[in-house]
Design a protein around this motif. Structure first.
Motif, short mmCIF file in Angstrom:
data_model
loop_
_atom_site.label_atom_id
_atom_site.label_comp_id
_atom_site.label_asym_id
_atom_site.label_seq_id
_atom_site.Cartn_x
_atom_site.Cartn_y
_atom_site.Cartn_z
N VAL A 59 50.67 163.52 2.91
CA VAL A 59 50.20 164.29 4.20
C VAL A 59 49.41 165.34 3.70
O VAL A 59 48.26 165.80 4.00
CB VAL A 59 51.11 164.67 5.53
CG1 VAL A 59 50.51 165.04 6.30
CG2 VAL A 59 52.52 163.83 5.72
N LEU A 84 53.06 168.46 12.06
CA LEU A 84 52.57 166.55 12.83
C LEU A 84 53.88 165.63 12.29
O LEU A 84 53.70 164.82 12.71
CB LEU A 84 51.82 165.90 11.81
CG LEU A 84 50.12 167.10 11.40
CD1 LEU A 84 49.05 166.66 10.61
CD2 LEU A 84 49.64 165.99 13.15
N LEU A 85 54.96 165.50 10.92
CA LEU A 85 55.80 164.83 10.80
C LEU A 85 56.44 164.92 11.73
O LEU A 85 57.42 163.60 11.96
CB LEU A 85 56.24 164.94 9.48
CG LEU A 85 55.92 164.58 7.92
CD1 LEU A 85 56.47 165.82 6.31
CD2 LEU A 85 55.67 163.73 7.90
N PHE A 97 55.72 162.78 14.28
CA PHE A 97 56.11 161.33 14.42
C PHE A 97 57.64 160.77 14.16
O PHE A 97 57.80 159.78 13.61
CB PHE A 97 54.58 160.80 13.15
CG PHE A 97 53.57 160.31 13.68
CD1 PHE A 97 52.83 159.27 13.98
CD2 PHE A 97 52.44 161.39 13.79
CE1 PHE A 97 51.77 159.61 13.81
CE2 PHE A 97 51.51 162.16 14.30
CZ PHE A 97 51.44 160.77 14.85
N ARG A 150 60.66 163.14 4.62
CA ARG A 150 59.42 163.82 4.15
C ARG A 150 59.47 164.19 2.61
O ARG A 150 58.50 164.02 1.97
CB ARG A 150 59.64 165.58 5.04
CG ARG A 150 60.49 166.95 3.98
CD ARG A 150 60.91 167.24 5.19
NE ARG A 150 59.58 168.64 5.27
CZ ARG A 150 59.00 169.84 4.35
NH1 ARG A 150 60.84 170.08 3.13
NH2 ARG A 150 59.05 170.31 4.50
N ARG A 174 53.01 154.81 10.14
CA ARG A 174 53.36 156.10 10.25
C ARG A 174 53.04 157.03 9.53
O ARG A 174 52.05 157.98 9.75
CB ARG A 174 54.08 156.00 11.50
CG ARG A 174 54.27 155.32 12.68
CD ARG A 174 55.32 155.77 13.47
NE ARG A 174 56.87 155.66 12.59
CZ ARG A 174 58.28 155.93 12.42
NH1 ARG A 174 58.51 156.87 13.80
NH2 ARG A 174 58.67 155.25 12.03
N VAL A 175 53.00 157.02 8.20
CA VAL A 175 52.34 158.11 7.40
C VAL A 175 50.81 158.14 6.81
O VAL A 175 50.61 159.33 7.16
CB VAL A 175 53.59 158.25 5.88
CG1 VAL A 175 52.76 159.33 5.23
CG2 VAL A 175 55.04 158.14 6.25
N VAL A 180 49.29 160.00 10.07
CA VAL A 180 49.45 161.18 9.81
C VAL A 180 49.15 161.94 9.08
O VAL A 180 48.56 162.39 8.72
CB VAL A 180 51.25 161.50 9.57
CG1 VAL A 180 51.37 163.29 9.13
CG2 VAL A 180 52.39 161.28 10.60
N ARG A 181 48.72 160.82 7.47
CA ARG A 181 47.71 161.29 6.67
C ARG A 181 45.77 161.45 7.06
O ARG A 181 45.86 162.46 6.63
CB ARG A 181 47.96 160.16 5.31
CG ARG A 181 47.20 160.65 4.90
CD ARG A 181 48.00 159.92 3.20
NE ARG A 181 46.57 158.56 3.38
CZ ARG A 181 46.69 157.61 2.59
NH1 ARG A 181 47.21 157.44 1.22
NH2 ARG A 181 45.68 156.66 2.79
N MET A 190 45.70 162.36 10.16
CA MET A 190 45.14 163.43 11.12
C MET A 190 45.19 164.79 10.67
O MET A 190 45.12 164.83 10.94
CB MET A 190 46.35 163.19 12.75
CG MET A 190 46.53 161.73 13.23
SD MET A 190 45.27 161.79 13.77
CE MET A 190 44.62 162.96 14.76
N ALA A 191 45.72 164.84 8.82
CA ALA A 191 46.36 165.54 8.67
C ALA A 191 44.33 165.83 8.30
O ALA A 191 44.21 167.19 7.99
CB ALA A 191 46.50 165.69 7.56
N LEU A 251 48.26 161.02 20.76
CA LEU A 251 47.07 161.60 19.57
C LEU A 251 45.39 161.84 20.67
O LEU A 251 45.49 162.96 20.08
CB LEU A 251 46.58 160.43 18.60
CG LEU A 251 48.03 159.96 16.95
CD1 LEU A 251 47.43 159.35 17.13
CD2 LEU A 251 48.35 161.65 16.89
#
Ligand SMILES: Nc1ncnc2c1ncn2[C@@H]1O[C@H](COP(=O)(O)OP(=O)(O)O)[C@@H](O)[C@H]1O
Ligand SMILES: [Mg+2]
Lengths: 254, 303, 335
Positions: free
Chosen positions: A99, A135-136, A139, A145, A159-160, A163-164, A166-167, A197
């Protein structure tokens, strides 16, 4: 004004026309779906929008600016983020660091700052770490982490990847088959997450998905590709009853 | 003009040898998508096989001539072919499906192993050896300053015959068809029931045997051999393969001739010390301008 | 000790240790052993600098000796042809200047080589960098003022234990700090998956060029140290073999693991010396050096491709930025 406008977009690989003169618009804050049988050219559309492939013909306007010919990272930095059909995480990095790479562009510390690490370096790293954890947490990945991304379950990896994406603080998020490999409960969670989201971050989302429950359940607008060409678009209701669409899907028995 | 023609002929005959070596690189790359760094050293071993065969009492009793030539070519080709198969089996096969770099590094390891084990005093020794005469060298044609000798004729005849033979083998036989299928898509070929391990062994055998033939031709023309002699011809042949479009058999042949000519011309008209540099310069230019080579097809990486 | 200046404290401790060690070493170690120690230091700089390109950024370069050659020639030519020898503080200052000049020239070469090479991957990049390395060697062979194939001789011996290991300490400081930062994670992302890295806004081209430039800079500095220790440099000293030696150090150590790579550099530099002293059936074992070396390489690739110490400890990174700011106990290295 539309957020993304693609016009007459075409991609040929040698003799194969993978995407054939597709025109479509995505409005800000919308939740749109791109469906079609396997090999219809959906992923290729994503690859053109994100600059991975250069279109053979056609234009792509994002925020009214042409992005054809831009590098993928430039496009990402203009606000288009994506996930991949065959998950592409950084296997040797932890979830946290996967992320963290998404914050690469937002970070104002350059080469020398990262080497010399003055006070503001630490301030910024702390800010980034907090954002990652936020963020983590959203989700439900906080417990993972420190794990290597490649060691996570399939659903968690997907999902990771979101998140990545979205970062990078996108305006448009492209999801390529996000529900693939998920069980029904996970799929429901995913649908809620996608809506959340959009509402929370005020972004538009375009997703490719095979699971009709997911697509019909969350998309406000759907476009259908078959053999590279757009054969229909409209609301889920309209698309569901479109004879062309039914034919395309029955023909493929999928 | 005469000098130019002479240089061209010299260059093309050197190029024919490069072409033979380049074919091995390209065939192996075609099937396994990796650069067999040790190929130049297989070529070197070929010259030593020739050297030892030529020094046996039996071959010596025959003296230079056609029989000797046939024996020494066959020995080097079969010997190198088997060596190629063994190398693939021991060093590369365990690495199937591993990252390319792992295989590339292994190939460098194999290359060093052959070079430095060869230098050990009880193996070949580090000192250069003189390659015995295979057939007498005669002048075949002399027109003004232009000279064509029997070695050049032999090089052309052998190289072109082998290339045509390879073409027949690949286009007309079952195993050749399997090889072509495997070059297109190894996984698909194996799903279609092709025994890909056999195809790979076969590819290594043929590619290495061609290097063996090239080795004898080379040692006849430049009769000083040593365990490090394979490095440069190997690299140049590899560059020839890249120039032609790696994986493309016609390309390897054409590339070999171009590299040989460019090298000889540079040595003749610019400076002999630049003969190696020009080849690397060609490599860099081709990779920047058209990485897929003269005959190669470029593709977009599928994402 | 606060985490903020921990890396500076490590650097300081390292530099003090280097200076502190130098006196007893200079006094007690004979010149033969000192040569080995300095060579180990130079190898470590070379390996750690290639590790930036190869290990952290995943760009397989087979031309590192070329950068070393450029640095060695620039620095040595400046000393012998321009500055002449000097003493005392002037000497140390001049040495710093020529080392930097060697590093910068090599870095410029790294930039020039880096840019066109970036479109290439894997095998192709390896071959192109190999080609560049060979071209550099051939060009040096053809420059008469630099001695042609005889090289430059009579270079004053300025390289000391302090210079060598001091520079190594700085290099470790730079690469460890860099790779730990959010900015520096871009190198690792580029290595792991270029397309994914680009998709989140990482300019992979820029990262590759930077890796080449920094890596080449330190290889150039290492070349300068080498020239000013050996007194003689020849184009042949910087051939393909040298490049491969450096690559093997990086691979044996585990790509991307700084400490592993340093250990491997020390081992591979020391081992041949150790083997030299052992006799087996009348043959010095050092004759077998390359045979053993190549077999080890093949076996390593088959049985332990990640190298001796090639495993990341990503927990360490996350641990540094614990949720509410408290930093957990963590190990010092990237590796
Ligand atoms: N890089 C490429 N080179 C050649 N053909 C490709 C490439 N990428 C995709 N294709 C082809 O384009 C067509 C559409 O593929 P894709 O967009 O992945 O379909 P979908 O995502 O709708 O299943 C397929 O026939 C695929 O084989
Ligand atoms: Mg797809």
């Amino acid at each position: 004004m539309s957020l993304l406008h693609i016009n007459n977009l075409t991609m040929r690989f040698g003799g194969l026309t993978a995407v054939d003169a597709v025109t479509e618009t995505i409005e800000p804050l919308s939740l749109a779906g791109l469906i079609g049988p396997n090999g219809a050219g959906k992923t290729t559309v994503f690859n053109m929008i994100t600059g991975v492939y250069q279109p053979t013909e056609g234009e792509i306007l994002f925020d009214a600016l042409s992005i054809v010919g831009s590098n993928p990272h430039e496009i990402a930095n203009q606000g288009i983020a994506r996930t991949f059909q065959n998950i592409r995480l950084f296997p040797s990095l932890s979830v946290f660091d996967n992320v963290r790479v998404g914050f690469n562009n937002a970070s104002k510390t350059g080469l020398f700052g990262s080497i010399l690490q003055p006070g503001r370096y630490w301030t910024e790293e702390k800010e980034i770490a907090d954002k990652i954890d936020h963020l983590l947490g959203m989700f439900g990945l906080l417990d993972n982490r420190q794990e290597l991304a490649k060691n996570l379950s399939y659903g968690d990896q997907r999902r990771v990847e979101i998140v990545r994406a979205m970062a990078t603080d996108p305006k448009l998020l492209l999801l390529d088959e996000p529900a693939a490999g998920m069980n029904p409960t996970e799929k429901v969670e995913l649908m809620n997450l996608i809506r959340y989201l959009r509402d929370e971050f005020k972004i538009a989302i375009l997703l490719i998905e095979h699971d009709m429950k997911v697509v019909m359940g969350i998309c406000e607008k759907i476009a259908v590709l078959d053999h590279g060409a757009k054969i229909a678009s409209g609301t889920p209701e309209e698309v569901k009853n479109n004879p062309e669409v039914i034919k395309a899907y029955l023909g493929e028995s999928g | 003009m005469e000098e130019f023609l002479q240089q061209l002929i010299n260059g093309l005959s050197l190029g024919a040898i490069y072409a033979l070596i380049a074919l091995g690189y390209t065939m192996i790359y075609g099937v396994l998508r990796f650069i067999n760094f040790a190929h130049g050293d297989v070529f070197m071993i070929g010259t030593y096989i020739g050297f030892y065969v030529l020094n046996t009492a039996f071959v010596q009793s025959l003296g230079p001539g056609a029989e000797t030539a046939v024996i020494v070519f066959l020995a080097a080709m079969v010997g190198c072919g088997l060596l190629g198969v063994i190398i693939e089996f021991l060093a590369y096969r365990p690495l199937r499906n591993r990252p390319k770099l792992t295989v590339l590094i292994t190939a460098i390891g194999v290359s060093f192993f052959l070079e430095y084990t060869g230098q050990l005093p009880f193996v070949f020794g580090a000192d250069p050896r003189t390659f015995p005469t295979v057939v007498e060298k005669t002048t075949v044609l002399q027109a003004g300053g232009l000279v064509i000798d029997s070695y050049q004729i032999i090089i052309f005849v052998v190289a072109i015959a082998l290339m045509l033979g390879l073409r027949l083998l690949i286009m007309k036989t079952r195993i050749g068809t399997a090889l072509r299928a495997s070059s297109m898509n190894l996984k698909a070929a194996s799903l279609m029931g092709i025994n890909t391990n056999a195809v790979i062994s076969f590819t290594f055998f043929v590619g290495s045997a061609l290097a063996g033939a090239g080795a004898i031709l080379y040692a006849m023309s430049y009769p000083k051999i040593n365990p490090l002699m394979g490095i440069l011809p190997g690299l140049k042949a590899f560059i020839a393969a890249v120039l032609g479009g790696i994986g493309n058999i016609l390309g390897a042949a054409v590339g070999g001739f171009i590299i040989g000519a460019a090298e000889t011309m540079t040595a003749g008209y610019i400076s002999p010390t630049l003969r190696d540099a020009i080849v690397f310069a060609i490599l860099i230019i081709i990779l920047i301008v058209k990485p897929s080579g003269l005959f190669g097809r470029g593709g977009t990486e599928k994402v | 000790m606060s985490k903020k200046n921990r890396s500076y404290i490590y650097l300081l401790v390292g530099l003090v240790a280097v200076v502190g060690l130098s006196f007893p070493l200079e006094a007690s170690v004979n010149s033969y052993d000192m040569r080995i120690i300095i060579n180990i230091g130079i190898s470590m700089i070379l390996a750690a600098s290639l590790n930036l390109i190869n290990g952290f950024t995943g760009q397989f370069s087979l031309g590192h000796a070329g950068f070393m050659a450029i640095g060695a020639y620039t620095a040595s030519a400046l000393t012998t042809l321009v500055f002449g020898s000097a003493e005392g503080v002037t000497q140390e200052l001049l040495f710093l200047v020529v080392l930097l000049a060697g590093g910068i020239t090599a870095a410029i070469a790294g930039l020039l080589i880096g840019i066109p090479s970036l479109r290439l991957k894997g095998d192709y990049l390896a071959i192109v960098t190999l080609g560049f390395g060979e071209i550099i060697r051939v060009i040096l062979q053809n420059i008469e003022p630099l001695g042609g194939s005889l090289g430059i001789s009579g270079i004053p011996r300025y390289t000391t234990f302090i210079w060598t290991f001091g520079i190594l300490a700085v290099l470790i400081f730079i690469s460890e700090n860099l790779m730990r930062s959010t900015y520096g994670r871009g190198f690792l992302a580029t290595r792991d998956d270029e397309i994914a890295a680009e998709s989140v806004g990482v300019n992979t081209t820029k990262y590759k060029v930077i890796a080449f430039v920094i890596g080449a800079f330190f290889a150039g500095v290492a070349g300068g140290l080498y020239g000013h220790y050996n007194s003689l440099i020849r184009p042949l000293d910087f051939g393909f073999l040298k490049s491969v030696e450096i690559v093997v150090m990086v691979i044996l150590g585990g790509m991307g693991s700084t400490w592993g790579v340093l250990l491997a550099a020390a081992l591979l530099t020391y081992l041949p010396e150790a083997l030299r002293k052992i006799d087996l059936f009348g043959v010095s074992l050092s004759d077998f050096r390359m045979t053993i070396y190549s077999l080890a390489l093949i076996l390593l690739m088959i049985f332990r491709p990640q190298g001796l110490l090639g495993n990341f400890n990503p927990k360490e990174f996350a641990g540094r930025f614990k949720k509410n700011g408290q930093s957990k106990k963590s190990k010092p290295a990237v590796s």
